[in-house]
Design an enzyme around this catalytic site. Structure first.
Site: not given
Ligand code: SAJ
Length: 419
Positions: A12, A31, A203, A257
């Site tokens: 970030i 950093d 958040k 996250c």
């Molecule tokens: N996943 C599933 N099924 C789904 C969606 C995701 O199994 O339907 C898994 C993914 O494979 C992965 C994990 O969940 O292992 C998370 O992936 P993601 O793409 O849903 O999210 P992150 O962790 O890459 O990013 C999230 C985002 N939050 C949301 O979508 C609510 C992002 O907007 C945030 O900024 C980020 O967390 C964060 O920094 O908090």
């Protein structure tokens, strides 16, 4: 507000610092890692993120972004350091505390301090405010404090940094107004003002919403395996309902996250956060399920070898933090199986193998754990020729099962009964 000090040049902090620099601010990126300071200082990047290299190079070349080890006086301080999970599932706030303490000697009247790191509700009010007040500052009078959580999606960070709506939580309304002025300079989305504790909770609830929904999808996938039906078909039809959106089942939830943040709510309100805890436990249990399916698929074979496609926590990123694939690799190794993992975005780790051919050679079973686009181009016939047995376990329903079956593979998909 011209000079900005960004503490933490990670997923970030680095995009934020470079976007601010390319928007005309004078940015000091701080950093604790010499490697990161040197890499960024030379216009390079230490993480994979589309478009980031170009922006960082431009920011450094313009002279607006400098990377250093120690903070210096500035108009705004943005704290974007990690908030990891401790072994007992609590927020480890040591980096936030250390970053805040490091800026205290540099604070000047009217400075704005922004916490971007995802933090438990009450962090601004109960950790940062007392820390700054004990140094003689009065929040909302001569020092301004706000929480502005980042909400960007890894893989789309640069676009979302600009386009997403922002929630700004001020410790006082004046603090929120000050922070709004800064974000208005580069954010194209709508900016909403609220209190610091509300913004912290917003958040966490965003990521908890996703975690609970993924847990529901994963639980439904397990039910479907037991019922002898196909979760992907159930989800496809259920999602034709105008108010239903079943999520995608998979091998578990990784990344820094979604697999972490819900615990911050459990930590604060353990009695109330029952559903949130259960969702975390359901998602954390998925790698074990994947291991047991793979053991079943290779049962009776002599010295079975399993090829893992994907170590990163999700498709097209290089991040292995909390990745379910890593847990699956360890689980298989503990069960005595030979494991070779191939991931074109990752260059180290347990069972890591440099080439797809080496990973597939003499393998008995291939398991797709991360839906990187590269895997869609694998020719099942070529894979089958390299392998000893033809078995595929697709935990993401990402590959073309028919094509793999046509190449002689026994195909299993997570969420579907063993055919
Ligand atoms: N996943 C599933 N099924 C789904 C969606 C995701 O199994 O339907 C898994 C993914 O494979 C992965 C994990 O969940 O292992 C998370 O992936 P993601 O793409 O849903 O999210 P992150 O962790 O890459 O990013 C999230 C985002 N939050 C949301 O979508 C609510 C992002 O907007 C945030 O900024 C980020 O967390 C964060 O920094 O908090």
């Amino acid at each position: 507000m011209q000079k900005i000090c960004v503490l933490g040049l990670g997923y970030i902090g680095l995009p934020t610092a470079s976007v601010l620099a390319t928007n005309g601010f004078e940015v000091l990126g701080v950093d604790v890692s010499d490697f990161i300071v040197q890499t960024v200082g030379g216009g390079g990047i230490h993480i994979e993120e589309p478009g980031l290299q170009t922006v960082v190079r431009a920011a450094v070349q313009s002279g607006n972004l400098r990377a250093v080890r120690e903070p210096a006086p500035a108009d705004v301080f943005i704290i974007a350091v990690p908030t990891p999970l401790t072994a007992d599932q609590r927020a480890d706030m040591r980096f936030v505390k250390a970053a805040a303490e490091s800026i205290v000697p540099h604070l000047r009247r009217d400075n704005l301090v922004i916490l971007e790191s995802t933090s438990p509700p009450g962090t601004c009010a109960n950790l940062l405010k007392p820390l700054f007040e004990s140094a003689g500052w009065t929040i909302g009078a001569d020092l301004f404090l706000a929480h502005c959580p980042e909400r960007v999606l890894p893989g789309k960070i640069l676009r979302e940094l600009i386009e997403n709506d922002r929630i700004i939580g001020g410790h006082t309304p004046a603090c929120a107004e000050r922070a709004r002025e800064l974000y208005a300079a580069f954010a194209a989305g709508t900016i909403f003002l609220t209190t610091d504790t509300t913004a912290e909770t917003v958040k966490l609830m965003e990521n908890t919403f996703r975690d609970v929904n993924i847990a529901l999808a994963n639980e439904a996938a397990l039910l479907c395996e037991q019922l002898g039906i196909d979760y992907w078909e159930v989800a496809r039809f259920a999602n034709r309902h105008p108010r239903v959106q079943l999520h995608t089942a998979g091998p578990g939830v990784g990344g820094h996250c979604i697999s972490v943040d819900p615990w911050f709510l459990v930590e604060k309100c353990p009695e109330e956060a029952k559903l949130i805890r259960m969702a975390r436990e359901r998602n954390d249990s998925m790698p074990k399920h994947v291991v047991s399916v793979l053991r079943e698929m290779t049962e009776g074979l002599e010295k079975p070898k399993v090829t893992i496609l994907g170590l990163a926590y999700k498709g097209n990123v290089d991040d292995v933090r909390e990745s379910p694939a890593v847990h699956v690799v360890h689980g298989l190794m503990e069960a005595g199986l030979t494991v070779c993992a191939y991931d074109p975005h990752v260059s180290e780790g347990s069972a890591w193998t440099a080439s797809l051919e080496d990973a597939l050679r003499d393998s008995d079973c291939v398991a797709l754990l991360t839906d990187h686009s590269e895997y869609l181009a694998i020719d099942p016939a070529v894979a089958g020729q390299l392998m000893r047995g033809r078995r595929l376990f697709d935990t993401r329903n990402a590959l073309n099962a028919e094509a793999w079956r046509a190449a002689g593979f026994h195909v299993r998909r997570l969420g579907a009964a063993s055919a």
